[in-house]
Design a protein around this motif. Sequence first.
Motif, PDB file in Angstrom:
ATOM      1  N   LEU A 274      -2.333  -8.905  -0.645  1.00  0.00           N
ATOM      2  CA  LEU A 274      -2.755  -8.882   0.871  1.00  0.00           C
ATOM      3  C   LEU A 274      -3.702 -10.330   0.888  1.00  0.00           C
ATOM      4  O   LEU A 274      -3.383 -11.194   2.022  1.00  0.00           O
ATOM      5  CB  LEU A 274      -4.040  -7.735   1.110  1.00  0.00           C
ATOM      6  CG  LEU A 274      -4.719  -7.917   2.303  1.00  0.00           C
ATOM      7  CD1 LEU A 274      -3.799  -7.985   3.634  1.00  0.00           C
ATOM      8  CD2 LEU A 274      -5.710  -6.648   2.362  1.00  0.00           C
TER       9      LEU A 274
ATOM     10  N   ASN B  31       0.956  -6.053   4.839  1.00  0.00           N
ATOM     11  CA  ASN B  31       0.168  -5.613   4.225  1.00  0.00           C
ATOM     12  C   ASN B  31      -1.254  -5.364   5.021  1.00  0.00           C
ATOM     13  O   ASN B  31      -2.288  -4.663   4.644  1.00  0.00           O
ATOM     14  CB  ASN B  31       0.004  -6.355   3.036  1.00  0.00           C
ATOM     15  CG  ASN B  31       0.723  -5.935   1.984  1.00  0.00           C
ATOM     16  OD1 ASN B  31       1.698  -4.746   2.084  1.00  0.00           O
ATOM     17  ND2 ASN B  31       1.039  -6.801   0.722  1.00  0.00           N
TER      18      ASN B  31
ATOM     19  N   THR C  97      -3.362  -2.149   5.674  1.00  0.00           N
ATOM     20  CA  THR C  97      -4.689  -2.000   4.916  1.00  0.00           C
ATOM     21  C   THR C  97      -5.562  -1.541   5.871  1.00  0.00           C
ATOM     22  O   THR C  97      -6.554  -0.785   5.981  1.00  0.00           O
ATOM     23  CB  THR C  97      -5.199  -3.134   4.203  1.00  0.00           C
ATOM     24  OG1 THR C  97      -4.123  -3.646   3.270  1.00  0.00           O
ATOM     25  CG2 THR C  97      -6.391  -3.133   3.606  1.00  0.00           C
TER      26      THR C  97
ATOM     27  N   LEU D 118      -5.266   6.162  -0.396  1.00  0.00           N
ATOM     28  CA  LEU D 118      -4.407   5.072   0.048  1.00  0.00           C
ATOM     29  C   LEU D 118      -3.260   4.893  -0.928  1.00  0.00           C
ATOM     30  O   LEU D 118      -2.111   4.436  -0.178  1.00  0.00           O
ATOM     31  CB  LEU D 118      -5.175   3.910  -0.070  1.00  0.00           C
ATOM     32  CG  LEU D 118      -4.264   2.374   0.318  1.00  0.00           C
ATOM     33  CD1 LEU D 118      -5.589   1.362   0.615  1.00  0.00           C
ATOM     34  CD2 LEU D 118      -3.901   1.751  -1.222  1.00  0.00           C
TER      35      LEU D 118
ATOM     36  N   TYR E 122       0.529   4.590   0.990  1.00  0.00           N
ATOM     37  CA  TYR E 122       1.661   3.727   0.761  1.00  0.00           C
ATOM     38  C   TYR E 122       2.681   4.085   0.640  1.00  0.00           C
ATOM     39  O   TYR E 122       3.960   3.630   0.810  1.00  0.00           O
ATOM     40  CB  TYR E 122       0.989   2.717  -0.347  1.00  0.00           C
ATOM     41  CG  TYR E 122       1.737   1.348  -0.581  1.00  0.00           C
ATOM     42  CD1 TYR E 122       1.341   0.114   0.097  1.00  0.00           C
ATOM     43  CD2 TYR E 122       2.821   1.330  -1.236  1.00  0.00           C
ATOM     44  CE1 TYR E 122       2.053  -1.137  -0.357  1.00  0.00           C
ATOM     45  CE2 TYR E 122       3.672   0.185  -1.449  1.00  0.00           C
ATOM     46  CZ  TYR E 122       3.028  -0.939  -1.097  1.00  0.00           C
ATOM     47  OH  TYR E 122       3.865  -2.297  -1.221  1.00  0.00           O
TER      48      TYR E 122
ATOM     49  N   VAL F 271      -2.401  -4.856  -4.073  1.00  0.00           N
ATOM     50  CA  VAL F 271      -3.419  -4.519  -3.092  1.00  0.00           C
ATOM     51  C   VAL F 271      -4.575  -3.766  -3.691  1.00  0.00           C
ATOM     52  O   VAL F 271      -5.586  -4.034  -3.343  1.00  0.00           O
ATOM     53  CB  VAL F 271      -2.346  -3.703  -2.177  1.00  0.00           C
ATOM     54  CG1 VAL F 271      -3.428  -3.174  -1.024  1.00  0.00           C
ATOM     55  CG2 VAL F 271      -1.262  -4.588  -1.158  1.00  0.00           C
TER      56      VAL F 271
ATOM     57  N   LEU G  99      -8.358  -5.125  -3.499  1.00  0.00           N
ATOM     58  CA  LEU G  99      -9.474  -4.354  -2.850  1.00  0.00           C
ATOM     59  C   LEU G  99     -10.647  -3.985  -3.589  1.00  0.00           C
ATOM     60  O   LEU G  99     -11.830  -4.205  -3.274  1.00  0.00           O
ATOM     61  CB  LEU G  99      -8.696  -2.985  -2.530  1.00  0.00           C
ATOM     62  CG  LEU G  99      -7.886  -2.899  -1.123  1.00  0.00           C
ATOM     63  CD1 LEU G  99      -7.306  -1.406  -0.811  1.00  0.00           C
ATOM     64  CD2 LEU G  99      -8.598  -3.174   0.185  1.00  0.00           C
TER      65      LEU G  99
END
Length: 579
Positions: free
Chosen positions: A147, A158, A162, A349, A353, A377, A381
């Motif tokens: 990201l 992305n 997100t 998440l 995804y 990703v 994060l």
Amino acid sequence: MVTVMLLSGLLLLLLLLYFALRRPPGIPPVSRSLAPSSDEMVTEALLFGFLIFLIFLSLRRPPGLPPGIWGLPVVGWLPSTSVCLSDQVMKLRKAYGDIIMWRIGGLTFVFLYDYDTIKNALKRLELSDRPTFFTYSVYSPGSTIGLIFSNGLQWQRNRRFTLRQLRDLGMGKTALEDAMQEQARQLVQDFKKHTGKDQPLPLSLGVAVLNIIWTMVADTHHELDDPKAHDFIRLIGMTVDHLQGPVFLFNIFSWLQTLAPKFLKKRLGYYAIKNDLKRVQGTMKRLCQNTWVVEPVLTEVPEVAFDFVQCLHCYNGIHLSDFFNILQEIEEFIKEHKATLDPSHPRDLVDFYLIELQQFKDSPQENTLSDDDLTEVMTELFIAGVDTTTSFLRWAIKYLAKYPQVQARLQRDIDAVVPKGGFLYYHERSKLPYLEALIHEVHRCVSLIPMAIAHTASQGTQIEGYTIPKDTVVLPHLECCQKDPKYWEQPHHFHPDHFINPDGSFNAKKEGFVPFSIGRRSCPGESLARVEVFVFLTVILQNFSFAPPPGLELTMDKDPEVLIFNAPKPYRVIITERV
């Protein structure tokens, strides 16, 4: 960049040819037939003239660029290591104005100071890409995954994904805020174990922030005193430190990646930053599965791994497991999620995804999603979400300890609207305008990412009439905006009343305030971070006071090695429970 390398190569080649053809001084020709002919002399003269021309080209600054520092051929003008880069760049504003150019190594950097200039520049598509820095490519090879460091369609998808998942998983919803309140409650219990002691802030502060990300990403969390979670917090901090160390030289001299000997790469952190990523991802997988091997038994370990183990042992006794097959283990974790996936009841998440990934089965040519991308990703994060929020809370507590009158005023406000042992939700924040002002003022004063994450010009463009060639690195000086006398009454002093209206209410719309950057690449986790900080500080100040140890004055000095993240220097504080 390519032009500089070609010029450098031609320059070296011509020098070699010139001295190869030139007869050494003091050595007469053996015979007349061996004396240089007129053709040879003409060739030498042409080579020498072309050499002078190349030197002229390398010293000449292309027309239309902003004013600034051009420096020497190949190396440009390197910044000092005794003053942090953002401060060096800030000083150049007085000499060159609101847009300046600085050639560092083989790259041309353009720095933007003025708020309106930054706002207009960063909303433009041609200034939305990330440069091909070595440190960025470690996380996103070819800018194709993740990201933060990806570009083009990959980044756009992305970012949308997100933002959508942060919203759907609870950003701005009561469920996630309840989880934050629970973490804050546990943090109070842990802080009680540390009252009355002269010590650094407990690592449990970082674990509480970490647990919010865990809840969203993998539907799990860990006890605040869990040693393996403490190790993960230290590892994230170490990873961020390596990102802004001497490894930066590989960004500005890309040829070092190929030509530098192994000992130099090792010394500059080339291998360390690559191994950091593997360790973060490997530890993520183990924490998700609640498995941990304290002392791994390794038979064949690369030299770099031994160095890293020694480094970790010096870093408060961290012990991490498995230095090999880390990415494979992450893939196994994703496979486990695939095997238990219920599209009608996504848990976290990762599930969201995988559901989106399935939607591209019939149109693989349109798909930019992959298991590698998901891993990246998740990694970003954790590193970005945990380190920045934890660093901000550490800064905030440091300011509160240094300015006890501000701390006392906040506690009076909290006591007046929040019952003992109670909580205040984020949508009720208007009841605590001075706390909101304090949070914003700390953001303004510290500028966690003083010059944002670098942008690059994907094509030639112009800013305020100046030519910005393709591949120019563009950096908005956010800290300069947040200390610009045009917007701030006391730009270089801690003054929460910057954000208080004459009627005592909170002023949320202040020009020049850009802690999360601005434009197309602004921080996607801004809303989550705002809620976290508000919830944690409300509960912490309701239950505790902070003061420096007797005889110690807390300073807000920057670390001169800071290139990207302005984390507070380590400090000690005394925590006192309020009764």
